[in-house]
Design an enzyme around this catalytic site. Structure first.
Site, PDB file in Angstrom:
ATOM      1  N   GLN A 217       0.831  -1.203   0.000  1.00  0.00           N
ATOM      2  CA  GLN A 217       0.000   0.000   0.000  1.00  0.00           C
ATOM      3  C   GLN A 217       0.868   1.257   0.000  1.00  0.00           C
ATOM      4  O   GLN A 217       0.338   2.365  -0.064  1.00  0.00           O
ATOM      5  CB  GLN A 217      -0.902   0.016   1.245  1.00  0.00           C
ATOM      6  CG  GLN A 217      -1.926  -1.095   1.288  1.00  0.00           C
ATOM      7  CD  GLN A 217      -2.638  -1.184   2.630  1.00  0.00           C
ATOM      8  OE1 GLN A 217      -2.605  -2.215   3.285  1.00  0.00           O
ATOM      9  NE2 GLN A 217      -3.292  -0.117   3.055  1.00  0.00           N
ATOM     10  N   PHE A 248      -5.982  -3.952   3.440  1.00  0.00           N
ATOM     11  CA  PHE A 248      -6.682  -3.735   4.726  1.00  0.00           C
ATOM     12  C   PHE A 248      -5.766  -3.146   5.794  1.00  0.00           C
ATOM     13  O   PHE A 248      -6.077  -3.219   6.979  1.00  0.00           O
ATOM     14  CB  PHE A 248      -7.317  -5.040   5.230  1.00  0.00           C
ATOM     15  CG  PHE A 248      -8.102  -5.783   4.180  1.00  0.00           C
ATOM     16  CD1 PHE A 248      -9.246  -5.209   3.646  1.00  0.00           C
ATOM     17  CD2 PHE A 248      -7.682  -7.005   3.692  1.00  0.00           C
ATOM     18  CE1 PHE A 248      -9.961  -5.860   2.658  1.00  0.00           C
ATOM     19  CE2 PHE A 248      -8.397  -7.667   2.708  1.00  0.00           C
ATOM     20  CZ  PHE A 248      -9.539  -7.095   2.180  1.00  0.00           C
ATOM     21  N   GLU A 252       0.573  -1.808   4.590  1.00  0.00           N
ATOM     22  CA  GLU A 252       0.946  -0.391   4.667  1.00  0.00           C
ATOM     23  C   GLU A 252       2.423  -0.269   5.031  1.00  0.00           C
ATOM     24  O   GLU A 252       3.186   0.379   4.326  1.00  0.00           O
ATOM     25  CB  GLU A 252       0.060   0.335   5.685  1.00  0.00           C
ATOM     26  CG  GLU A 252       0.401   1.830   5.762  1.00  0.00           C
ATOM     27  CD  GLU A 252      -0.580   2.630   6.599  1.00  0.00           C
ATOM     28  OE1 GLU A 252      -1.637   2.097   6.986  1.00  0.00           O
ATOM     29  OE2 GLU A 252      -0.286   3.812   6.879  1.00  0.00           O
ATOM     30  N   ARG A 330      -5.379   7.472  17.181  1.00  0.00           N
ATOM     31  CA  ARG A 330      -6.704   7.396  16.551  1.00  0.00           C
ATOM     32  C   ARG A 330      -7.707   6.703  17.476  1.00  0.00           C
ATOM     33  O   ARG A 330      -8.887   7.034  17.472  1.00  0.00           O
ATOM     34  CB  ARG A 330      -6.630   6.700  15.191  1.00  0.00           C
ATOM     35  CG  ARG A 330      -7.943   6.759  14.404  1.00  0.00           C
ATOM     36  CD  ARG A 330      -7.781   6.315  12.964  1.00  0.00           C
ATOM     37  NE  ARG A 330      -7.308   7.381  12.083  1.00  0.00           N
ATOM     38  CZ  ARG A 330      -8.095   8.278  11.469  1.00  0.00           C
ATOM     39  NH1 ARG A 330      -9.403   8.226  11.627  1.00  0.00           N
ATOM     40  NH2 ARG A 330      -7.591   9.205  10.700  1.00  0.00           N
ATOM     41  N   ARG A 362      -7.732  -1.583   8.868  1.00  0.00           N
ATOM     42  CA  ARG A 362      -8.986  -0.863   8.628  1.00  0.00           C
ATOM     43  C   ARG A 362      -9.612  -0.301   9.923  1.00  0.00           C
ATOM     44  O   ARG A 362     -10.098  -1.049  10.762  1.00  0.00           O
ATOM     45  CB  ARG A 362      -9.974  -1.820   7.976  1.00  0.00           C
ATOM     46  CG  ARG A 362     -11.041  -1.155   7.137  1.00  0.00           C
ATOM     47  CD  ARG A 362     -11.846  -2.225   6.440  1.00  0.00           C
ATOM     48  NE  ARG A 362     -12.561  -1.710   5.284  1.00  0.00           N
ATOM     49  CZ  ARG A 362     -13.116  -2.473   4.352  1.00  0.00           C
ATOM     50  NH1 ARG A 362     -13.043  -3.773   4.445  1.00  0.00           N
ATOM     51  NH2 ARG A 362     -13.748  -1.938   3.328  1.00  0.00           N
ATOM     52  N   PHE A 364      -7.797   1.519  12.053  1.00  0.00           N
ATOM     53  CA  PHE A 364      -6.546   2.061  12.581  1.00  0.00           C
ATOM     54  C   PHE A 364      -6.667   2.514  14.043  1.00  0.00           C
ATOM     55  O   PHE A 364      -6.319   3.629  14.390  1.00  0.00           O
ATOM     56  CB  PHE A 364      -6.136   3.241  11.693  1.00  0.00           C
ATOM     57  CG  PHE A 364      -4.675   3.581  11.672  1.00  0.00           C
ATOM     58  CD1 PHE A 364      -3.775   2.796  10.971  1.00  0.00           C
ATOM     59  CD2 PHE A 364      -4.192   4.687  12.338  1.00  0.00           C
ATOM     60  CE1 PHE A 364      -2.430   3.122  10.926  1.00  0.00           C
ATOM     61  CE2 PHE A 364      -2.847   5.029  12.306  1.00  0.00           C
ATOM     62  CZ  PHE A 364      -1.955   4.251  11.602  1.00  0.00           C
ATOM     63  N   THR A 462      -3.762  11.409  10.811  1.00  0.00           N
ATOM     64  CA  THR A 462      -3.593  12.288  11.979  1.00  0.00           C
ATOM     65  C   THR A 462      -2.168  12.829  12.066  1.00  0.00           C
ATOM     66  O   THR A 462      -1.915  13.774  12.795  1.00  0.00           O
ATOM     67  CB  THR A 462      -3.956  11.540  13.267  1.00  0.00           C
ATOM     68  OG1 THR A 462      -3.142  10.367  13.371  1.00  0.00           O
ATOM     69  CG2 THR A 462      -5.416  11.152  13.262  1.00  0.00           C
ATOM     70  N   ALA A 531      -5.913   5.174   5.601  1.00  0.00           N
ATOM     71  CA  ALA A 531      -6.722   6.177   6.289  1.00  0.00           C
ATOM     72  C   ALA A 531      -7.952   6.583   5.474  1.00  0.00           C
ATOM     73  O   ALA A 531      -8.444   7.701   5.614  1.00  0.00           O
ATOM     74  CB  ALA A 531      -5.886   7.412   6.646  1.00  0.00           C
ATOM     75  N   GLU A 739     -12.872   2.894   5.698  1.00  0.00           N
ATOM     76  CA  GLU A 739     -12.884   2.434   7.084  1.00  0.00           C
ATOM     77  C   GLU A 739     -14.185   2.650   7.846  1.00  0.00           C
ATOM     78  O   GLU A 739     -14.592   1.779   8.622  1.00  0.00           O
ATOM     79  CB  GLU A 739     -11.741   3.120   7.858  1.00  0.00           C
ATOM     80  CG  GLU A 739     -10.372   2.745   7.352  1.00  0.00           C
ATOM     81  CD  GLU A 739      -9.307   3.693   7.883  1.00  0.00           C
ATOM     82  OE1 GLU A 739      -8.489   3.264   8.692  1.00  0.00           O
ATOM     83  OE2 GLU A 739      -9.301   4.880   7.465  1.00  0.00           O
TER      84      GLU A 739
END
Lengths: 795, 212
Positions: A217, A248, A252, A330, A362, A364, A462, A531, A739
């Protein structure tokens, strides 16, 4: 270059008209035909380059141990083995930590989880590689391992300092509250179980360059990490992503180590190297959704309105930091979910254990934080004998700026009151709840339950600077278009949406736009596709690039149409593959003709685009700021049926009303809502990650780890997108979708609690663990039934 | 690929064993001991194959091919690695996700749980052989029209199972569809659209048998 470009292709010309924009209309999947015919290529499907070797990982057999000795000499002698690499064979940095540099690519003197890479075997095929791996000798001195959040907390083992968000005097407000609830709750890990496991293919080139095909990702991060490991500049590394068979969040950060191993192997042997994990390896070596432990103290009034809330969260980060920091942030940002809490103190910290390094998944951290709040409201409703949906409605944020979130952001455009009213009516909630109560009175061993779940989810990374994206749009002289953008396709439909945006801006049919593989040499320095931000960020960049080209074409088209009088140039419409004056649609010129004319007039036909989200920032020390560009909203009503004899349950019906703004491609968004909900139900009801006492993952295949299957999909599934809900300052009024709907699944827990409670007397406290597996439900039913056996009045 | 806890010691290749028992290695020696004689009993004079590659002839998508393959090769590995037909996906390599579904003599089969040599002389249809030239199988078309895919990795296997159902029973019901795809895992959660697509294909008048 000596031949002139071919004459404009008019085969694709269509009649002009506004209806030709592919935006805001259902669309087939950009690769749909390729997927159903088997032509779609994933990394492991690419033709093997000549001489390709297999990279096989030798991993630690202890959760925590000192390495006393490593000896690969016997393995290196095996015929068919080209190299066995250890940490000292890394030319650059032995480091793949994405944010904090605490993650060696290969262990040197200590292993910190069972499955950590110690050596890399490069062999001619997988069978030889496996045989060689067994010959690599590693001698360990086992050390005590921390295998749970509790063990880590007791040992004072943490990856972060506490993050605190506060408002008012929660202790005083708690002391004064008429109703007080306190308790602990735990949410479990979740394996990503993308159907395509981690895969990377590396091919060395001249001048110490390497080209990678990676299922990631985040190609830019893979590029940076590979460059660091090889000790070369990032300009020597190209990372290309064809597509992913699911991400998902699991690809990442965690695609990078395997890509780095492939690149390292290619550098060391001069041969192409593929590193592909089988399912068991993938599940054992990679991190999962963070388990969270939470302790809460809540104060409410007698009608269920929140007055005060203290929450302490501790997540299990695993052996290294990875993205745990931001995930914890988060979680704290979503503890409030949709509800205003006047006085509060939210504290969060990441524990360090000797387990795989937990990572993005997903939501996070959002789901884990939100779960605590929903537990509080469910328990409050059960204690007060109120409908849990009513308790939630009483606590919604009122219109901004009257009530701010705990971190001080106004909840602009709060659509939950509207969604609540529409969904209550369309799902017939009140009548069905009454019918369920009646059903339960007449049914001894089968009970039903209904749950309502609202969701407010903040959209933006964020870590504010990550909110940027780029695009490169290339138009060829026949009017065909190549679209490059920084986002990756993992099944979420980003390419379908980006193609629609591009086709809309240039006014061409989507078939004339080819979305290219994501590649770091086309669009550099990108953020992860994560995100839920893929469409928001890349869409704006694509739009901008297309606008630049369209504005360059405008005067050319005006000349061809002899429409160069004041105002006419700006009024030209680009749509349906034609360019024309809306006042004179009968006279038009094809897009391809305009492009060809522009080329002859020496006009540039390619452009980059760039976007950054404006006006967002967050001060972590103060716990204040505006971390989100906007909020996405949605709600679900979930009905379940529970067997008190087996603990099994069925999801009888689900109604969802979700806010995606003005949908870019409604068919894609509906699929995201359905899929996210089903995946959320998996996390909360059937997916249980288990490690044994030595830190070995015992749920490492679909034999033992149960993701939702056909029979777990809701029997009656009604998904609607909120109508007439355009969002300001986003790409064509749309909102992020990946998400937020995941958390709608918490409604299944509320419904299960409703059903479980029906096994006991009125106002029975429900003790339901997460995930609510049949075992957990059966235990909860037993507790509820035991409460019924006791005299009334017990509290 | 074997699970990581099973590959610690290389084992000599043995003929006549199911792949499952083969990979279990020494830990499953009791199982091997019982399986081997029964295999012999079933076939009075089986040729002993391996460990070296041996010739294998079978029909793939209507074309007869002969390849040299290691007897431990699965059908999934054969079509992907030897024949370059990568539409068949390996999701779990243990028959639990059905991403590798192909047709063997017209019946659905998990190609990761089928030894290539067990397909000797038989007709194998993969996702690449489902369309008749340019004409898609109705299920392929319906999957696109009903958006019955997201990441697409489970799609070829799903299509093979749903196409087999529609060919066999053009009047199939929702329950039939659920039964047909009950072994398939889709992590994206596209099940509702898979049901819709398959029923749509059936209602549109299935047939258009694949290239078996």
């Amino acid at each position: 270059m000596s031949t002139l470009p071919s004459s404009p292709d008019t085969a694709h010309a269509q009649q002009p008209g506004p209806s030709h924009s592919p935006l805001h209309a259902p669309a087939p999947h950009e690769s749909g035909l390729k997927h159903t015919s088997g032509e779609a290529l994933y990394v492991d499907d690419l033709p093997s380059p000549p001489g390709m070797l297999v990279g096989h990982l030798v991993t630690s057999t202890h959760a925590h141990a000192r390495i006393l000795r490593r000896d690969a000499s016997r393995a290196r002698e095996l015929p068919g083995v080209h190299a066995v690499l250890l940490a000292e064979d890394i030319p650059g940095d032995n480091q793949v930590g994405p944010v904090v540099h605490d993650e060696p690519l290969m262990a040197v003197d200590e292993v910190l989880f069972l499955g950590q890479t110690v050596a890399l075997v490069l062999a001619e095929n997988a069978a030889v590689a496996r045989r060689a791996a067994a010959l690599v000798e590693v001698e360990y001195e086992p050390l005590p391992a921390l295998l749970s959040i509790k063990a880590a907390v007791d040992a004072g083992s943490f990856l972060t300092t506490p993050h605190v968000i506060g408002r008012g005097d929660p202790d005083a407000a708690l002391a004064a509250a008429p109703v007080r609830i306190s308790g602990e709750c735990m949410t479990g890990a979740q394996d990503h179980f993308y159907l395509e496991t981690q895969a990377s293919l590396a091919v060395s080139g001249e001048d110490d360059t390497v080209h990678l095909w990676s299922s990631t990702q985040h190609p830019s991060e893979v590029q940076a990490i590979v460059a660091g490991v090889l000790g070369v500049g990032r300009h020597h590394v190209v990372v290309e992503v064809p597509r992913m068979g699911g991400g998902f969040g699991g690809k990442e950060t965690q695609a990078a180590p395997f890509a780095a191993l492939a690149a390292l192997g290619a550098r060391a042997t001069g041969r192409p190297v593929k590193v592909w994990l089988n399912r068991d390896q993938d599940m054992a070596f990679t991190g999962k959704r963070h388990p969270f432990w939470g302790h809460y103290e809540a104060g409410l009034d007698s009608e269920g309105r929140l007055l005060a809330l203290n929450v302490e969260l501790v997540s299990d980060g695993g052996w290294s930091t990875d993205l745990s920091h931001a995930i914890l942030d988060r979680a704290l940002f979503h503890l409030d979910n949709a509800y205003f809490v006047p006085a509060l103190r939210f504290t969060g910290r990441v524990a360090r254990t000797n387990l795989p390094s937990n990572t993005a998944f997903r939501g996070f951290g959002g789901p884990q934080g939100m779960f605590v709040m929903e537990e509080v409201l469910n328990r409050a409703a059960e204690l007060l004998g109120l409908d849990p949906a009513v308790v939630r409605e009483r606590n919604y944020y009122r219109e901004a700026p009257a009530q701010l979130t705990p971190y001080g952001q106004a909840v602009e455009g709060n659509r939950l009151p509207r969604i609540h009213a529409e969904l209550m009516a369309s799902s017939d909630y009140a009548r069905r709840r009454a019918e369920i109560e009646a059903f339960n009175k007449g049914s001894r061993w089968t009970k039903r339950g209904i749950g309502f779940q609202p969701v407010k989810f903040g959209i933006s990374f964020t870590t504010s600077f990550l909110n940027q994206a780029g695009a490169l749009v290339v138009v060829y002289t026949d009017g065909s278009v190549q679209l490059n953008h920084g986002g990756t396709e993992m099944g979420q439909g980003l390419h379908t949406k980006m193609r629609a945006v591009c086709a809309h801006e240039l006014g061409v049919p989507p078939e004339r736009v080819r979305v290219m593989n994501t590649a770091t040499d086309k669009v550099p320095n990108t953020s992860a596709t994560a995100a839920s931000s893929g469409s928001d960020l890349n869409g704006m960049a694509v739009k901008q690039a297309c606008e630049v080209i369209r504005e360059r074409l405008r005067p050319v088209a005006a000349r061809l149409l002899q429409a160069e009088r004041g105002g006419e140039v700006d009024a030209l419409a680009f749509t349906g593959g034609r360019v024309f004056l809306p006042a004179r649609p009968e006279r038009s010129v094809s897009f391809a003709e305009v492009v060809h004319a522009a080329y002859l007039a020496q006009v540039s036909l390619s452009s980059t685009g760039y976007y950054r989200t404006p006006d967002i920032s967050y001060d972590r020390v103060a716990g204040r700021g505006k971390p989100f560009h906007y909020y996405a909203f949605g709600a679900a009503v979930v009905e379940v049926e529970v067997s008190g004899l087996t603990g099994e349950h069925r999801v009888r019906r689900v109604d969802i009303l979700h806010d995606v703004g003005t949908s870019l491609v409604p068919s894609i968004d509906r699929g995201q809502v359905e899929g996210a909900f089903i995946q959320g139900v998996g996390w909360l009801t059937c997916e249980e990650v288990l490690f044994d006492a030595k830190g070995r993952l015992v749920t490492h295949s679909p034999d033992t780890y149960k993701i939702p299957a056909v029979g777990d999909a809701p029997e009656d599934f009604r998904v609607a997108l909120l109508e007439r809900a355009p969002q300001d300052s986003t790409i064509h009024g749309s909102k992020a979708v990946g998400e937020p709907p995941f958390m709608l699944a918490i409604g299944a827990v509320t419904a299960l609690r409703h059903a479980v409670a029906a096994f006991g007397p009125s106002r029975t406290p429900v003790e339901l663990a997460s995930p609510a597996t049949p075992e957990a439900i059966l235990r909860a039913v037993e507790v509820a039934r035991a409460a019924g056996a006791l005299p009334d009045g017990k509290d | 690929m074997a699970p990581p806890d099973d590959d610690s010691v290389p084992k000599p290749l043995l003929p006549q064993l199911s792949r499952r028992a083969f990979f279990k290695g020494a830990g499953a020696s009791a199982l091997s001991a019982t399986l081997a004689p029964s295999a012999h009993a079933a076939d009075p004079s089986p040729p002993v194959l391996g460990p070296e590659p041996a010739p294998l002839t079978l029909s793939i998508n209507g074309r007869t091919v002969t390849v040299q393959a290691d007897p431990a090769t699965t059908l999934a590995e054969l079509v992907r690695n030897h024949l370059g037909l990568t539409g068949t996906k390996i999701g779990c390599d243990r028959g639990a996700c059905s991403a590798c579904t192909v047709w063997l003599d017209g019946e659905v089969a998990a190609s990761c749980m089928t030894l290539a040599f067990d397909a000797r002389g038989r007709k194998v249809t993969t996702i690449e052989g489902l369309a008749k030239g340019e004409a898609l199988h109705p299920v392929q078309r319906a999957f696109v029209e009903n958006d019955a895919m997201q990441c697409g990795f489970c799609t070829p296997g799903m299509v093979m199972s749903c196409a087999a159902l529609v060919d066999r029973n053009p009047k199939c019901t929702l329950d039939d569809v659920k039964q047909a795809v009950s072994g398939h895992l889709c992590r994206c959660g596209t099940y509702p659209n898979v049901f819709k697509a398959t029923l749509a294909a059936a209602q549109g008048g299935g047939k258009a048998k694949g290239n078996t």
